[in-house]
Write a protein that holds these residues in place. Sequence first.
Motif, PDB file in Angstrom:
ATOM      1  N   ARG A 181       0.828  -1.218   0.000  1.00  0.00           N
ATOM      2  CA  ARG A 181       0.000   0.000   0.000  1.00  0.00           C
ATOM      3  C   ARG A 181       0.860   1.265   0.000  1.00  0.00           C
ATOM      4  O   ARG A 181       0.553   2.246  -0.703  1.00  0.00           O
ATOM      5  CB  ARG A 181      -0.911  -0.014   1.236  1.00  0.00           C
ATOM      6  N   ARG A 182       1.936   1.260   0.753  1.00  0.00           N
ATOM      7  CA  ARG A 182       2.760   2.459   0.872  1.00  0.00           C
ATOM      8  C   ARG A 182       3.513   2.800  -0.411  1.00  0.00           C
ATOM      9  O   ARG A 182       3.869   3.959  -0.643  1.00  0.00           O
ATOM     10  CB  ARG A 182       3.748   2.310   2.032  1.00  0.00           C
ATOM     11  N   ILE A 183       3.784   1.816  -1.237  1.00  0.00           N
ATOM     12  CA  ILE A 183       4.474   2.102  -2.498  1.00  0.00           C
ATOM     13  C   ILE A 183       3.662   3.088  -3.344  1.00  0.00           C
ATOM     14  O   ILE A 183       4.217   3.996  -3.967  1.00  0.00           O
ATOM     15  CB  ILE A 183       4.742   0.799  -3.271  1.00  0.00           C
ATOM     16  N   PHE A 184       2.344   2.938  -3.330  1.00  0.00           N
ATOM     17  CA  PHE A 184       1.498   3.867  -4.085  1.00  0.00           C
ATOM     18  C   PHE A 184       1.570   5.277  -3.507  1.00  0.00           C
ATOM     19  O   PHE A 184       1.576   6.265  -4.249  1.00  0.00           O
ATOM     20  CB  PHE A 184       0.052   3.369  -4.086  1.00  0.00           C
ATOM     21  N   THR A 185       1.634   5.385  -2.178  1.00  0.00           N
ATOM     22  CA  THR A 185       1.723   6.717  -1.573  1.00  0.00           C
ATOM     23  C   THR A 185       3.083   7.351  -1.851  1.00  0.00           C
ATOM     24  O   THR A 185       3.174   8.574  -2.002  1.00  0.00           O
ATOM     25  CB  THR A 185       1.488   6.645  -0.052  1.00  0.00           C
ATOM     26  N   ILE A 186       4.128   6.528  -1.908  1.00  0.00           N
ATOM     27  CA  ILE A 186       5.456   7.065  -2.197  1.00  0.00           C
ATOM     28  C   ILE A 186       5.548   7.542  -3.648  1.00  0.00           C
ATOM     29  O   ILE A 186       6.188   8.562  -3.947  1.00  0.00           O
ATOM     30  CB  ILE A 186       6.549   6.017  -1.902  1.00  0.00           C
ATOM     31  N   VAL A 187       4.913   6.822  -4.558  1.00  0.00           N
ATOM     32  CA  VAL A 187       4.871   7.255  -5.963  1.00  0.00           C
ATOM     33  C   VAL A 187       4.179   8.613  -6.066  1.00  0.00           C
ATOM     34  O   VAL A 187       4.646   9.512  -6.788  1.00  0.00           O
ATOM     35  CB  VAL A 187       4.159   6.207  -6.829  1.00  0.00           C
ATOM     36  N   ASP A 188       3.079   8.783  -5.345  1.00  0.00           N
ATOM     37  CA  ASP A 188       2.391  10.073  -5.335  1.00  0.00           C
ATOM     38  C   ASP A 188       3.274  11.160  -4.726  1.00  0.00           C
ATOM     39  O   ASP A 188       3.268  12.309  -5.191  1.00  0.00           O
ATOM     40  CB  ASP A 188       1.081   9.965  -4.551  1.00  0.00           C
ATOM     41  N   TRP A 189       4.000  10.813  -3.682  1.00  0.00           N
ATOM     42  CA  TRP A 189       4.918  11.751  -3.038  1.00  0.00           C
ATOM     43  C   TRP A 189       5.986  12.205  -4.036  1.00  0.00           C
ATOM     44  O   TRP A 189       6.255  13.408  -4.167  1.00  0.00           O
ATOM     45  CB  TRP A 189       5.534  11.084  -1.817  1.00  0.00           C
ATOM     46  N   LEU A 190       6.587  11.256  -4.729  1.00  0.00           N
ATOM     47  CA  LEU A 190       7.628  11.586  -5.698  1.00  0.00           C
ATOM     48  C   LEU A 190       7.058  12.438  -6.837  1.00  0.00           C
ATOM     49  O   LEU A 190       7.701  13.409  -7.274  1.00  0.00           O
ATOM     50  CB  LEU A 190       8.243  10.306  -6.258  1.00  0.00           C
ATOM     51  N   ARG A 191       5.880  12.101  -7.298  1.00  0.00           N
ATOM     52  CA  ARG A 191       5.253  12.870  -8.375  1.00  0.00           C
ATOM     53  C   ARG A 191       5.022  14.323  -7.939  1.00  0.00           C
ATOM     54  O   ARG A 191       5.242  15.265  -8.713  1.00  0.00           O
ATOM     55  CB  ARG A 191       3.929  12.216  -8.777  1.00  0.00           C
ATOM     56  N   THR A 192       4.604  14.509  -6.700  1.00  0.00           N
ATOM     57  CA  THR A 192       4.381  15.856  -6.177  1.00  0.00           C
ATOM     58  C   THR A 192       5.686  16.624  -6.064  1.00  0.00           C
ATOM     59  O   THR A 192       5.756  17.813  -6.413  1.00  0.00           O
ATOM     60  CB  THR A 192       3.703  15.787  -4.794  1.00  0.00           C
ATOM     61  N   GLU A 193       6.731  15.958  -5.578  1.00  0.00           N
ATOM     62  CA  GLU A 193       8.020  16.624  -5.405  1.00  0.00           C
ATOM     63  C   GLU A 193       8.612  17.067  -6.745  1.00  0.00           C
ATOM     64  O   GLU A 193       9.242  18.114  -6.845  1.00  0.00           O
ATOM     65  CB  GLU A 193       9.003  15.691  -4.687  1.00  0.00           C
ATOM     66  N   VAL A 194       8.408  16.269  -7.770  1.00  0.00           N
ATOM     67  CA  VAL A 194       8.965  16.590  -9.081  1.00  0.00           C
ATOM     68  C   VAL A 194       8.204  17.736  -9.755  1.00  0.00           C
ATOM     69  O   VAL A 194       8.799  18.579 -10.434  1.00  0.00           O
ATOM     70  CB  VAL A 194       8.949  15.344  -9.994  1.00  0.00           C
ATOM     71  N   SER A 195       6.898  17.791  -9.536  1.00  0.00           N
ATOM     72  CA  SER A 195       6.070  18.765 -10.256  1.00  0.00           C
ATOM     73  C   SER A 195       5.747  20.027  -9.473  1.00  0.00           C
ATOM     74  O   SER A 195       5.239  20.992 -10.044  1.00  0.00           O
ATOM     75  CB  SER A 195       4.765  18.089 -10.686  1.00  0.00           C
ATOM     76  N   LYS A 196       6.008  20.049  -8.165  1.00  0.00           N
ATOM     77  CA  LYS A 196       5.558  21.185  -7.359  1.00  0.00           C
ATOM     78  C   LYS A 196       6.394  22.435  -7.645  1.00  0.00           C
ATOM     79  O   LYS A 196       7.570  22.372  -8.002  1.00  0.00           O
ATOM     80  CB  LYS A 196       5.621  20.835  -5.871  1.00  0.00           C
ATOM     81  N   GLU A 197       5.758  23.567  -7.455  1.00  0.00           N
ATOM     82  CA  GLU A 197       6.427  24.862  -7.574  1.00  0.00           C
ATOM     83  C   GLU A 197       6.641  25.397  -6.166  1.00  0.00           C
ATOM     84  O   GLU A 197       5.703  25.834  -5.504  1.00  0.00           O
ATOM     85  CB  GLU A 197       5.574  25.824  -8.400  1.00  0.00           C
ATOM     86  N   TYR A 198       7.872  25.345  -5.733  1.00  0.00           N
ATOM     87  CA  TYR A 198       8.189  25.722  -4.356  1.00  0.00           C
ATOM     88  C   TYR A 198       9.081  26.948  -4.374  1.00  0.00           C
ATOM     89  O   TYR A 198      10.128  26.968  -5.033  1.00  0.00           O
ATOM     90  CB  TYR A 198       8.878  24.558  -3.638  1.00  0.00           C
ATOM     91  N   GLY A 199       8.659  27.986  -3.658  1.00  0.00           N
ATOM     92  CA  GLY A 199       9.416  29.234  -3.670  1.00  0.00           C
ATOM     93  C   GLY A 199      10.479  29.337  -2.603  1.00  0.00           C
ATOM     94  O   GLY A 199      11.126  30.383  -2.477  1.00  0.00           O
ATOM     95  N   GLY A 200      10.681  28.254  -1.837  1.00  0.00           N
ATOM     96  CA  GLY A 200      11.686  28.276  -0.787  1.00  0.00           C
ATOM     97  C   GLY A 200      13.059  27.890  -1.293  1.00  0.00           C
ATOM     98  O   GLY A 200      13.372  28.020  -2.476  1.00  0.00           O
ATOM     99  N   SER A 201      13.863  27.350  -0.378  1.00  0.00           N
ATOM    100  CA  SER A 201      15.238  26.980  -0.725  1.00  0.00           C
ATOM    101  C   SER A 201      15.263  25.797  -1.680  1.00  0.00           C
ATOM    102  O   SER A 201      14.449  24.868  -1.571  1.00  0.00           O
ATOM    103  CB  SER A 201      16.027  26.648   0.540  1.00  0.00           C
TER     104      SER A 201
END
Length: 247
Positions: A181-201
């Motif tokens: 089950r957690r593999i699916f959540t980690i895939v979503d996590w990675l997808r978010t990290e790659v596509s997110k627009e973050y204005g911090g460091s």
Amino acid sequence: MSGGVGPTCNDISLPKEEAYEHKQSYVAASSKTNTKYPTTPRKAGFLSFRQLNALAIIIIFSASGMVSPEDFAFVFFSLFYIYFMSKVAFPTLHPSKEPPVFTTRETKLLRLYVFVAAIIGLFLPVAYIFHGIFEGDKEGIKAATPHVFLLSSQVFMEGVAFSDRFSLPIRAFVPVCYNARRIFTIVDWLRTEVSKEYGGSKRRLYVGRGLAIANLAFWCFNLFGFLLPVYLPRAFKRYYSGRKVED
């Protein structure tokens, strides 16, 4: 974690520390009594220190409102399902009929494996989430929370399953089920990290991506390289050999 970060030699359960402690008690007992099989798993009672820590994380994350109803439902379903399976498919054998799953030498290696799993899967993601609170990275926090919540739930459930109420197949089921089950959540996590627009460091951006990749690689190996080909077959073999002895 049994292959988890709990006893679940098992997932890693994450088999794990409790399974190791159980194995150690078997070694000590067998040297005195010459019994062939291990002593009984711990009796159901008070929660262990590891379970209390996992429960604290579960409560904090649940109160934050970042845990989805689907993840809550999965945890509750797994709790009831292991009881159902323990009664219908894999009833508990007499403790003396369940041989140990791993040798003493293998147990020492698994201790190190569980330690690495705890760092990669729990400690670093928790630190990443708390750092995100100060940095205002809501996307990163929201993406990493499901994995940490489910892993903490896995640790707690592995502690529940490693008692005299449940057999080896049930104790193996917990880490396998949660890891998948957690593999699916980690895939979503990675997808978010790659596509997110973050204005911090940018450092936090790279750390988030690296942490998600490391967890995806580690837990995929844990499931497909350890739990399914190694731990699960051994658990079933020990269980059914114990049933033959019992019969």
